[in-house]
Design an enzyme around this catalytic site. Structure first.
Site, mmCIF file in Angstrom:
data_model
loop_
_atom_site.group_PDB
_atom_site.id
_atom_site.type_symbol
_atom_site.label_atom_id
_atom_site.label_comp_id
_atom_site.label_asym_id
_atom_site.label_seq_id
_atom_site.Cartn_x
_atom_site.Cartn_y
_atom_site.Cartn_z
ATOM 1 N N SER A 124 56.695 -23.298 -14.910
ATOM 2 C CA SER A 124 55.353 -22.817 -14.118
ATOM 3 C C SER A 124 54.572 -23.794 -13.864
ATOM 4 O O SER A 124 54.112 -24.435 -15.471
ATOM 5 C CB SER A 124 54.816 -21.529 -13.912
ATOM 6 N N TYR A 148 51.181 -14.962 -19.570
ATOM 7 C CA TYR A 148 52.169 -15.400 -19.130
ATOM 8 C C TYR A 148 51.867 -17.143 -19.070
ATOM 9 O O TYR A 148 52.965 -17.510 -20.044
ATOM 10 C CB TYR A 148 52.516 -15.423 -18.368
ATOM 11 N N LYS A 152 55.118 -19.596 -20.666
ATOM 12 C CA LYS A 152 56.023 -20.636 -20.162
ATOM 13 C C LYS A 152 55.834 -22.027 -21.361
ATOM 14 O O LYS A 152 56.265 -22.599 -21.524
ATOM 15 C CB LYS A 152 55.225 -20.932 -18.892
HETATM 16 P P1 NAD Z 1 61.566 -11.800 -10.858
HETATM 17 O O1 NAD Z 1 60.774 -11.113 -11.619
HETATM 18 O O2 NAD Z 1 61.923 -11.424 -9.589
HETATM 19 O O3 NAD Z 1 62.804 -12.128 -11.452
HETATM 20 C C1 NAD Z 1 62.885 -12.335 -12.709
HETATM 21 C C2 NAD Z 1 64.469 -11.354 -13.409
HETATM 22 O O4 NAD Z 1 64.883 -11.202 -14.510
HETATM 23 C C3 NAD Z 1 64.056 -10.145 -13.211
HETATM 24 O O5 NAD Z 1 64.652 -9.816 -11.806
HETATM 25 C C4 NAD Z 1 64.133 -9.351 -14.031
HETATM 26 O O6 NAD Z 1 64.989 -8.386 -14.215
HETATM 27 C C5 NAD Z 1 64.559 -9.780 -15.263
HETATM 28 N N1 NAD Z 1 64.288 -10.204 -16.959
HETATM 29 C C6 NAD Z 1 63.799 -10.435 -17.252
HETATM 30 N N2 NAD Z 1 63.201 -9.606 -18.746
HETATM 31 C C7 NAD Z 1 64.394 -9.943 -18.600
HETATM 32 C C8 NAD Z 1 65.492 -9.757 -19.467
HETATM 33 N N3 NAD Z 1 64.317 -9.874 -21.122
HETATM 34 N N4 NAD Z 1 66.821 -9.697 -19.884
HETATM 35 C C9 NAD Z 1 67.335 -10.044 -18.464
HETATM 36 N N5 NAD Z 1 66.609 -9.662 -17.555
HETATM 37 C C10 NAD Z 1 65.306 -10.090 -17.768
HETATM 38 O O7 NAD Z 1 61.439 -13.152 -11.255
HETATM 39 P P2 NAD Z 1 60.785 -15.086 -10.057
HETATM 40 O O8 NAD Z 1 59.963 -15.001 -9.126
HETATM 41 O O9 NAD Z 1 62.213 -14.338 -9.646
HETATM 42 O O10 NAD Z 1 61.059 -15.666 -11.033
HETATM 43 C C11 NAD Z 1 61.789 -15.928 -11.377
HETATM 44 C C12 NAD Z 1 61.413 -17.104 -12.679
HETATM 45 O O11 NAD Z 1 60.389 -18.361 -11.863
HETATM 46 C C13 NAD Z 1 60.218 -16.552 -13.939
HETATM 47 O O12 NAD Z 1 61.004 -16.728 -15.247
HETATM 48 C C14 NAD Z 1 58.864 -16.362 -13.367
HETATM 49 O O13 NAD Z 1 57.902 -16.423 -14.667
HETATM 50 C C15 NAD Z 1 59.972 -18.070 -12.639
HETATM 51 N N6 NAD Z 1 58.490 -18.109 -11.789
HETATM 52 C C16 NAD Z 1 58.313 -17.910 -10.535
HETATM 53 C C17 NAD Z 1 56.902 -17.757 -10.326
HETATM 54 C C18 NAD Z 1 56.942 -17.057 -9.281
HETATM 55 O O14 NAD Z 1 55.313 -17.172 -8.383
HETATM 56 N N7 NAD Z 1 57.835 -16.622 -8.150
HETATM 57 C C19 NAD Z 1 56.323 -19.412 -10.562
HETATM 58 C C20 NAD Z 1 56.307 -20.412 -11.203
HETATM 59 C C21 NAD Z 1 57.339 -19.633 -12.253
#
Ligand code: NAD
Ligand code: UDP
Length: 346
Positions: A124, A148, A152
């Protein structure tokens, strides 16, 4: 070629799954459903007309992870699974460290054991902390302002150490800026639990009538209209960057970092205004104090991804707003079907 997608039921993972299937990859999806609905899996199948295995496995469950790797011949892993709410991470930091870091270590250990050494990791732009200037390129100093962000940052460092210890790993660290939007079908999209923390889901919930008014956090930043500026990127562009990264890892060794952003910053008011004009929905808002920990301006220099991966974002702010609204309007309550009912059917 089979790709394991962790967190594949979530917002970005579900869009990546569609893109992978549409590009001829076989996939296996893993998600513990802690922040997602199993209905998203049905929608991915419906959108692509393809079937694939889904496992409601937790990355913290090393035994189940091993069983999965023993069963399939994975060529690479796209690792989206993780907890992502900044405010919550301040309240329950140990959950965040345990889930995100231990989960990733488990995953990498099992990958190493089964000789699966290609990994695309969801990092991120938060790893740039409070950057001194914009646009931000990959060589900027790294820091974190909350647990958080620290997960990362730590995972990036762990993966770098892993590569130093074993140079047969091929790793892409993808630093996302602000993903918004949804698949243009309106069948999959962002489905936040409770009150949204992020700007776009809040705006779209105001538009659908679930929230009364948007609070704009601060109008005294040094930006063109005083509100915060971010690099909003369409989620479909973002996941296309993942496919480019995957192709890159097929042909190149090493560990590389890429910004995934558009290179253009828009303010909170720009986004509100564009959303209103694209959707004809009124978004009432009020200015309130700055949100603690927020930075004023953040946008990417995305040139490295263009040069090295041959990727750049193509969708504009209007398309991001149109597709978000299409998803929200067609699914006012997100993926309504309960996990319990659907899990029964697996
Ligand atoms: P999201 O919460 O929709 O998806 C993450 C998924 O991971 C969820 O479905 C959750 O149930 C699953 N999960 C969490 N912990 C788990 C575990 N221990 N075992 C199995 N599954 C698990 O989030 P997203 O927005 O799709 O983000 C995906 C990735 O991208 C994440 O790592 C997030 O930190 C990163 N990210 C997201 C954003 C954003 O703005 N959405 C920005 C930067 C980085
Ligand atoms: N923001 C806002 N009201 C909200 C949510 C966010 O004004 O209800 C602002 C926030 O202060 C920031 C921008 O919108 O300037 C993007 O915030 P978001 O939480 O979506 O992303 P991040 O802060 O992680 O970049």
């Amino acid at each position: 070629m089979t790709i394991l997608v962790t967190g594949g039921a979530g917002y970005i993972g579900s869009h990546a799954a569609v893109e992978l299937l549409n590009n001829g990859y076989d996939i296996v999806l893993l998600d513990n459903l802690s922040n997602s609905q199993i209905e998203s899996i049905n929608r991915i199948k419906e959108l692509t007309g393809k079937d694939f295995p889904f496992y409601p496995i937790d990355l913290l469950n090393r035994g189940e992870l091993e069983t999965l790797f023993a069963k399939y011949d994975f060529k690479a892993v796209m690792h989206f699974a993780g907890l992502k709410a900044v405010g919550e991470s301040v309240e329950i930091p140990l959950n965040y460290y345990h889930n995100n870091i231990t989960g990733t270590i488990n995953l990498c250990e099992v990958m190493a054991k089964y000789e699966v050494k290609k990994l695309v990791f969801s990092s991120s732009a938060t790893v740039y902390g409070n950057p001194e200037r914009v646009p931000i390129d990959e060589s900027f100093p790294l820091s974190a302002t909350n647990p958080y962000g620290r997960t990362k940052l730590m995972i990036e460092e762990i993966l770098r150490d892993l590569y130093v210890s074993d140079s047969t790993w091929r790793i892409a660290l993808l630093r996302y800026f602000n993903p918004i939007g949804a698949h243009e079908s309106g069948r999959i999209g962002e489905n936040p639990n409770g009150i949204p923390n992020n700007l776009m889901p809040y705006i779209s919930q105001v538009a659908i009538g679930k929230r009364e008014m948007l609070s704009v956090f601060g109008n005294d930043y040094e930006t063109h209209d005083g509100t915060g500026v971010r690099d909003f990127i369409h989620v479909v562009d973002l996941v296309r960057g993942h496919l480019k990264a995957l192709q890159y890892l097929e042909n190149n060794e090493g560990i590389e970092t890429f910004n995934l952003g558009t290179g253009t910053g828009y303010s909170v008011l720009d986004l509100i205004n564009t959303f209103q004009s694209v959707t004809s929905q009124k978004i009432p808002y009020q200015f309130v104090e700055r949100r603690a920990g927020d930075i004023g301006i953040c946008f990417a220099n995305p040139e490295k991804a263009d040069k090295v991966l041959g990727w750049k974002a193509e969708k504009n702010l209007e398309e991001m707003c149109r597709d978000t609204w299409n998803w929200q309007r067609n699914n006012p309550n997100g993926y309504e079907t309960s996990n319990d009912i659907l899990l029964h059917e697996i």
